[in-house]
Design an enzyme around this catalytic site. Structure first.
Site, PDB file in Angstrom:
ATOM      1  N   ASN A 118       0.763  -1.223   0.187  1.00  0.00           N
ATOM      2  CA  ASN A 118      -0.250  -0.180  -0.120  1.00  0.00           C
ATOM      3  C   ASN A 118       0.898   1.377  -0.020  1.00  0.00           C
ATOM      4  O   ASN A 118       0.099   2.383   0.190  1.00  0.00           O
ATOM      5  CB  ASN A 118      -1.002   0.031   1.201  1.00  0.00           C
ATOM      6  N   ASP A 119       2.152   1.179  -0.116  1.00  0.00           N
ATOM      7  CA  ASP A 119       3.125   2.252  -0.242  1.00  0.00           C
ATOM      8  C   ASP A 119       2.712   3.141  -1.381  1.00  0.00           C
ATOM      9  O   ASP A 119       2.736   4.610  -1.178  1.00  0.00           O
ATOM     10  CB  ASP A 119       4.505   1.835  -0.327  1.00  0.00           C
ATOM     11  N   GLU A 178      -5.445  20.465  22.464  1.00  0.00           N
ATOM     12  CA  GLU A 178      -4.105  20.884  22.413  1.00  0.00           C
ATOM     13  C   GLU A 178      -4.136  22.449  22.691  1.00  0.00           C
ATOM     14  O   GLU A 178      -4.247  23.257  21.638  1.00  0.00           O
ATOM     15  CB  GLU A 178      -3.336  20.562  20.952  1.00  0.00           C
ATOM     16  N   ASP A 197       2.066   1.800   8.397  1.00  0.00           N
ATOM     17  CA  ASP A 197       0.777   1.809   8.108  1.00  0.00           C
ATOM     18  C   ASP A 197      -0.184   1.077   9.315  1.00  0.00           C
ATOM     19  O   ASP A 197       0.407   0.808  10.363  1.00  0.00           O
ATOM     20  CB  ASP A 197       0.387   0.656   6.843  1.00  0.00           C
ATOM     21  N   ASP A 229      -6.640  18.737  17.640  1.00  0.00           N
ATOM     22  CA  ASP A 229      -5.701  19.449  17.389  1.00  0.00           C
ATOM     23  C   ASP A 229      -5.840  21.242  17.402  1.00  0.00           C
ATOM     24  O   ASP A 229      -6.825  21.613  17.093  1.00  0.00           O
ATOM     25  CB  ASP A 229      -5.045  19.248  15.693  1.00  0.00           C
ATOM     26  N   GLY A 255       5.964   4.846   4.701  1.00  0.00           N
ATOM     27  CA  GLY A 255       5.367   3.730   4.141  1.00  0.00           C
ATOM     28  C   GLY A 255       4.707   3.053   5.539  1.00  0.00           C
ATOM     29  O   GLY A 255       4.142   2.022   5.046  1.00  0.00           O
TER      30      GLY A 255
END
Length: 656
Positions: free
Chosen positions: A162-163, A397, A191, A368, A189
């Site tokens: 899935n990269d 945050e 996951d 966030d 990469g």
């Protein structure tokens, strides 16, 4: 007679279905007799599905389709009715449908039909689901938890296939396709499967929850690995995996007694978000006029950035100019600032959060950049979630070193302006910094360990100190080992101090093996370094211990014993806290509940020292035998204690 009637109606239904298109059925479930045609003519409807049984009986559907504003929607499903239909003022390609869902409605599937003046018809099949568990069973994180923060792209690459999603059948071509581990700002990469495969490792370290950085799709041209430039709020990034993978992560974590916290972003999205090419309202974004005027040559020069004056949220003297500059300015040119004052966008964000809680069975949310969106909206957002899930938890945050500002955002704060955030947890950047200062500084009357002592004294200001989140470090700051100048003893003392405080504990992946960013201190790409052992061919593995230094293995062992004790310690979770002012380069902190007392002794002395224990008589430990949590050795608490080694000492009265 009943059997005969049943057979009669069964024959009628069977005959009716056989005479229609095979995609059509008669929905006789739940008292509905409408014809159900399973079709999806509409480009996009969000939320893509919903549930029954919420406190709020209203649902607003965003409908995106070419010229959909020229159509009139209708629903024929018992218990579901359309209250209002609204159009965007900036595009003819949107409708917003306010739907009322009655208390008596049953889960099921129904058609939403759209017709225009010419008689053209579009049909979209929509589903209302049963909820998988009662609202009160969504139990959020709390002071009993130790949370493992992960940058997913940098943890483990378990599925190299899935990269590059374009190479996978059925996947779209993404703007950033390749991985490059030599570039700290490219994708590497990691996951979801990588996290799944190492849940046992995380669990065995003593962590009770995981918080991956956002795993929703960031279809950006570059720098998409971190997850904070989301381009579709309802889609997992295919480079991390699928929605099913994410749901499996939640399930498998729960099987190990662990919680899943989702990192969400209400303040902004990615510049390549699908709606940026066709914004529904003229005020969907903050400073949207500036973007529309300059979008053909859009870059950092044309962007009006946030002034980052977060204190304007509380400052009774703040100008409107400064308030607007904080909330309306863009973080960066590639992250459009969302205008939560638009009521349709506000509802969209709230519903999106609830959709993910139900879909992934979440145990918490980390929000966030909490002080940047409209603060009244943030109160509404948190309030809407906590109304539906009274035992849930959200942490916001607030990167501030001022306890007054941190406390302002916590539910129950005695704010002079009457503001109620509805937010249970905030982040304690102030205390994080005080511990670092305390260990880096030479001891004197106003420096060194007194920073911890006086920092913790600020807890009188907080509505609920133990619901605040403390941490040695995170994905945006230098690694704690770097902050403490590579001093292993100081790093152990810092971790022990954070773990013993009346707080929720969070640690960044790699803290347990002394990961650092000495090469370029503060560089985000370096801070978020690949976890050793997470890639095929790695010669060093934190999972097996291969190639780790003696110091790294020692830190890993220290944290494992500390966190696994903390996991079971009611005194650390909920106990009374008593600490004493620093004395001869030492600091003593006690946590007590019932017959369990846990003692933390911080010793900064390089040379052996003896401490008179009569000073701590009020704790009631005289004559008791305590066990060293790390070594298992016993110690009789009498007149004095000899401290021969610089570092932390953790003792407990528990005999188990």
């Amino acid at each position: 007679m009943k059997k005969q009637m049943y057979l009669f109606f069964s024959c009628i239904i069977a005959l009716s279905v056989s005479c229609k298109d095979q995609s059509s059925t008669n929905d006789v479930v739940n008292g509905n007799s409408l014809e159900l045609i399973d079709k999806n003519d509409i480009e996009r409807i969000e939320p893509p599905n919903w549930w029954i049984g919420f406190e709020n009986d209203k649902l607003q559907l965003l409908v995106k389709h070419n010229n959909i504003a020229e159509y009139t929607p209708s629903i024929s499903y018992k218990g579901v009715s359309i209250e209002k239909v609204s159009k965007g003022d900036n595009s003819n390609n949107y409708l917003f449908i306010d739907v009322l869902i009655s208390e008596t409605v049953s889960a099921g599937t129904f058609n939403i039909k759209f017709k225009n003046a010419s008689g053209d018809e579009l049909i979209h099949t929509y589903q209302l689901k049963n909820r998988l568990k009662p609202a009160e069973d969504f139990i959020g994180f709390d002071s009993s938890d130790a949370i493992y923060l992960i940058t997913p792209d940098r943890f483990v690459n378990a599925n190299p296939n899935n990269d590059s999603p374009a190479a996978m059948e059925g996947q779209e071509q993404l703007l950033e396709q390749t991985i490059d581990r030599n570039n700290s700002y490219a994708r590497h990469g990691g996951d979801i499967e990588g996290i799944l495969n190492h849940l046992d490792y995380i669990h065995d370290l003593g962590f009770t929850a995981i918080w991956p950085q956002p795993m929703l799709i960031n279809d950006m041209k570059e720098g998409s690995y971190h997850g904070y430039a989301i381009t579709d709020l309802y889609k997992i990034d295919p480079r991390f995996g699928t929605l099913e993978d994410y749901q499996t992560l939640s399930q498998k974590a729960k099987e190990r007694g662990m919680k899943l916290i989702m990192d969400q972003v209400a303040n902004h999205c990615g510049l390549e978000h699908w709606w940026m090419k066709d914004l529904p309202f003229k005020d969907w974004l903050n400073l949207q006029d500036n973007y529309e005027k300059n979008k053909n040559n859009w870059d950092w020069k044309t962007t009006t950035h946030s002034n980052h004056r977060r204190t304007a949220n509380q400052d009774i003297y703040a100008s409107q100019h400064d308030k607007d500059g904080n909330s309306d300015g863009w973080f960066v040119a590639t992250m459009p600032d969302l205008n939560q004052r638009n009521p349709f966008l506000a509802t969209y964000i709230i519903q999106n959060s609830i959709w993910w809680i139900e879909t992934a069975q979440l145990d918490g949310i980390r929000q966030d950049t909490y002080p940047y969106p409209d603060k009244d909206f943030m109160s509404d957002w948190a309030g809407a979630i906590m109304t539906e899930y009274p035992n849930f938890n959200i942490v916001g945050e607030e990167w501030s070193y001022n306890p007054l500002l941190i406390g302002y955002w916590q539910e129950g704060a005695n704010n002079r302006d009457g503001y109620d955030s509805n937010l249970k947890s905030t982040m304690d950047f102030a205390m994080q910094a005080k511990v670092v200062e305390a260990l880096n500084e030479e001891e004197s009357w106003d420096k060194g360990l007194v920073k911890i002592y006086e920092g913790l004294a600020n807890d009188f200001h907080y509505a609920n100190p133990k619901s605040i989140m403390i941490f040695p470090g995170n994905h945006d700051m230098s690694r704690i080992f770097t902050q403490l100048k590579g001093d292993v003893a100081n790093t152990k003392m810092a971790v022990a101090t954070y773990a013993m405080m009346p707080r929720i504990l969070q640690m960044y992946y790699g803290t347990e093996i002394l990961m650092d960013d000495f090469e370029i201190p503060g560089d985000h790409g370096l801070i978020r370094t690949d976890y050793p052992g997470g890639w095929q061919g790695d010669t060093v593995s934190a999972f097996t211990g291969e190639g780790l230094s003696i110091e790294q293995k020692g830190m890993q062992s220290f944290m494992t014993k500390l966190l696994n004790y903390r996991k079971k310690s009611k005194a650390i979770h909920d106990g009374k806290t008593v600490h004493f002012s620093p004395f001869m380069g030492t600091y003593f902190l006690f946590r007590t509940l019932g017959d369990e007392t846990v003692v933390l002794i911080i010793n900064k002395n390089d040379e052996p020292i003896t401490i008179d224990l009569k000073r701590y008589t009020e704790i009631g430990l005289d004559g008791k035998t305590l066990t060293n949590i790390i070594t298992g050795e016993t110690f009789d608490w009498n007149d004095a204690i000899d401290l021969s080694v610089k570092g932390p000492l953790l003792l407990t009265t528990k005999t188990e």
